[in-house]
Design a protein around this motif. Structure first.
Motif, PDB file in Angstrom:
ATOM      1  N   ASP A 211     -65.833 -19.330  26.695  1.00 33.18           N
ATOM      2  CA  ASP A 211     -65.657 -20.773  26.588  1.00 33.18           C
ATOM      3  C   ASP A 211     -64.307 -21.215  27.135  1.00 33.18           C
ATOM      4  N   ALA A 212     -64.249 -22.476  27.546  1.00 28.47           N
ATOM      5  CA  ALA A 212     -62.967 -23.082  27.862  1.00 28.47           C
ATOM      6  C   ALA A 212     -62.167 -23.244  26.573  1.00 28.47           C
ATOM      7  N   ILE A 213     -60.877 -23.459  26.734  1.00 27.17           N
ATOM      8  CA  ILE A 213     -60.026 -23.663  25.565  1.00 27.17           C
ATOM      9  C   ILE A 213     -59.917 -25.152  25.283  1.00 27.17           C
ATOM     10  N   ASP A 214     -60.155 -25.533  24.043  1.00 26.19           N
ATOM     11  CA  ASP A 214     -60.015 -26.922  23.618  1.00 26.19           C
ATOM     12  C   ASP A 214     -58.649 -27.102  22.961  1.00 26.19           C
ATOM     13  N   THR A 215     -57.938 -28.132  23.382  1.00 28.30           N
ATOM     14  CA  THR A 215     -56.657 -28.442  22.776  1.00 28.30           C
ATOM     15  C   THR A 215     -56.712 -29.833  22.172  1.00 28.30           C
ATOM     16  N   LYS A 216     -56.457 -29.912  20.872  1.00 26.84           N
ATOM     17  CA  LYS A 216     -56.373 -31.216  20.217  1.00 26.84           C
ATOM     18  C   LYS A 216     -54.936 -31.733  20.353  1.00 26.84           C
ATOM     19  N   ASN A 221     -50.993 -42.134  18.555  1.00 18.24           N
ATOM     20  CA  ASN A 221     -51.457 -41.908  17.176  1.00 18.24           C
ATOM     21  C   ASN A 221     -52.965 -41.707  17.042  1.00 18.24           C
ATOM     22  N   GLU A 222     -53.659 -41.533  18.142  1.00 15.53           N
ATOM     23  CA  GLU A 222     -55.084 -41.189  18.101  1.00 15.53           C
ATOM     24  C   GLU A 222     -55.257 -39.740  18.560  1.00 15.53           C
ATOM     25  N   GLU A 223     -56.232 -39.043  17.958  1.00 18.96           N
ATOM     26  CA  GLU A 223     -56.449 -37.640  18.295  1.00 18.96           C
ATOM     27  C   GLU A 223     -57.537 -37.499  19.354  1.00 18.96           C
ATOM     28  N   TYR A 224     -57.264 -36.688  20.360  1.00 24.68           N
ATOM     29  CA  TYR A 224     -58.206 -36.446  21.460  1.00 24.68           C
ATOM     30  C   TYR A 224     -58.335 -34.942  21.689  1.00 24.68           C
ATOM     31  N   ILE A 225     -59.353 -34.569  22.466  1.00 26.20           N
ATOM     32  CA  ILE A 225     -59.554 -33.156  22.779  1.00 26.20           C
ATOM     33  C   ILE A 225     -59.585 -32.973  24.294  1.00 26.20           C
TER      34      ILE A 225
END
Length: 437
Positions: A211-216, A221-225
């Motif tokens: 899998d690819a690596i997901d970074t949060k 102030n909003e969370e994205y991936i």
């Protein structure tokens, strides 16, 4: 939603391509009337009994050939590594060969679930040779004829038996965007620049080794991936060096994304593989931002922006709605311009339009330029409504969908875009006969 991967392997001329086309149920093409898009491919997304998966055709493997070089062997190994299930296709007419046994050894070493498809079973020779293949030592054998479609359903029953209908992603509620593009355009640098610019990084979440690596991370102030396909693991650079497997990684990342960042190299210009990758994002209906990287290497930037924009619009005529951002991931110049475009593209991809508004737009467009008549018949449009989002999809009821010319469909799409901001996302118009579900 993550998809399983099925890989077809076997020696040359066993009928892999015929079986590939049988499974996907159509000749493989991307988009009609899309200039400059490469149409041939060895990957496809397929669905069987509501189970969705990627299908890979590896091409012929001949390990017994002294000229079979390390690069070709590596390509085969990478395809196997990417897969959840392998379909080992053997030629019933020729019977068991030394090459089949060498491929068997490679597959056994991988430890992956393998299903043997004995092809060309419609010939008498294949019937005579049938039981030779059982000495390969696998659990599942299916007799098929790719040419006549015999046994394909039985094969897929076995292949997809343990596939989940959907593999739920626990972060489905967060905006996900991926960095895609051919090798060496600066994807890793862009990922690093984004994360350094827009910290705080919440966590790095590694999935399986494939899998690819997901970074949060947080932005305003909003969370994205951020889905990274740029090769942060040991084998990443190996995958990147083999063009067709870097494409598969891009496909898998595209599938999970809400927005795709297509990275181009300002110093090299546009090549065919750039369009190939873009076409996967378009086919998947994803919002897209075109990122021209390495802008620090360009002199006379004002003229260069104008010329590069024209070149992009000419080569990517199939996605004129995609915004273009010029930046340098290394120096971080103009990096601040990227996230606003990502968020705008997502906002437009999830936009919902009231039924009365879309009907007004289409009615006015129809009155302004009525469709041409064809064999004394003219297209009539009765009603339109938005069916779904990501991408925005509109159903349009007409008297006869056979009267819809592609140029008129394009005209209506342009009129919708003139009235509603859909920058950054494709929109889909589907014409249906009145009363048709």
């Amino acid at each position: 939603m993550k998809k399983n991967v099925v890989c077809l392997v076997g020696k040359p001329n066993t009928g892999k391509s015929t079986i590939f086309n049988r499974i996907i149920g159509k000749k493989v093409s991307i988009i009609e009337d899309s200039p400059g898009v490469t149409r041939d491919r060895i990957y496809a997304s397929s669905i069987y009994n509501d189970k969705s998966f990627y299908l890979i055709d590896t091409g012929g493997i001949d390990l017994s050939d002294a000229d079979f070089n390390e690069e070709i062997k590596m390509q085969a190994e990478l395809a196997i590594d990417e897969s959840d299930v392998i379909v080992f296709i053997v030629d019933g007419k020729t019977g068991l060969t030394n090459t089949d046994e060498l491929i068997r050894d490679m597959l056994k070493k991988s430890g992956k679930k393998t299903v043997v498809a004995i092809n060309k079973i419609d010939s008498k020779l294949a019937q005579d040779n049938l039981y030779e293949f059982y000495s390969l030592g696998f659990d599942d054998y299916i007799e098929v004829s790719g040419e006549h479609g015999i046994g394909i359903s039985e094969l897929l029953d076995v292949v997809t038996k343990n596939f989940n209908d959907k593999i739920i992603d626990e972060d489905d509620d967060k905006l996900k965007f991926s960095v895609i593009g051919r090798p060496n355009v600066g994807k890793s640098s862009l990922v690093n620049a984004l994360l350094n610019e827009n910290r705080v990084i919440v966590s790095n979440v590694a999935g399986t080794t494939r899998d690819a690596i997901d970074t949060k991370f947080k932005y305003n102030n909003e969370e994205y991936i951020l889905i990274d396909t740029a090769g942060l693991r040991k084998r990443g650079k190996v995958y990147e060096s083999v063009e067709k497997y870097s494409l598969l990684r891009s496909m898998k990342a595209i599938d999970r994304s809400d927005v795709c960042l297509l990275v181009l190299d300002a110093s090299e210009g546009i090549v065919e593989q750039d369009k190939h990758i873009a076409s996967y994002a378009l086919e998947a209906g994803k919002a897209c931002v075109i990122v021209v990287n390495k802008w620090d290497t360009i002199e006379n930037k004002d003229n260069a922006i104008k010329n590069m924009t024209e070149e992009i619009r000419h080569n990517f005529q199939f996605m004129p709605w995609a915004p273009i951002v010029f930046l340098s991931a290394i120096t971080k110049k103009r990096i601040h311009t990227l996230m606003p475009e990502v968020l705008k593209a997502y906002e437009n991809a999830t936009k919902e339009i009231k039924t009365n508004i879309i009907n007004d737009i289409i009615r006015d467009a129809y009155i302004e330029t009525p469709p041409p008549s064809f064999r004394a018949k003219r297209l009539k449009i009765y009603f339109a409504y938005q069916k779904s989002i990501k991408p925005p999809r509109f159903d349009i009821e007409v008297n006869s969908k056979g009267l819809v010319h592609f140029s008129y469909k394009r005209y209506l799409e342009n009129k919708i875009r003139e009235n509603i901001d859909f920058k950054g996302t494709p929109i889909i118009l589907e014409f249906k006969n009145k009363g048709e579900n």
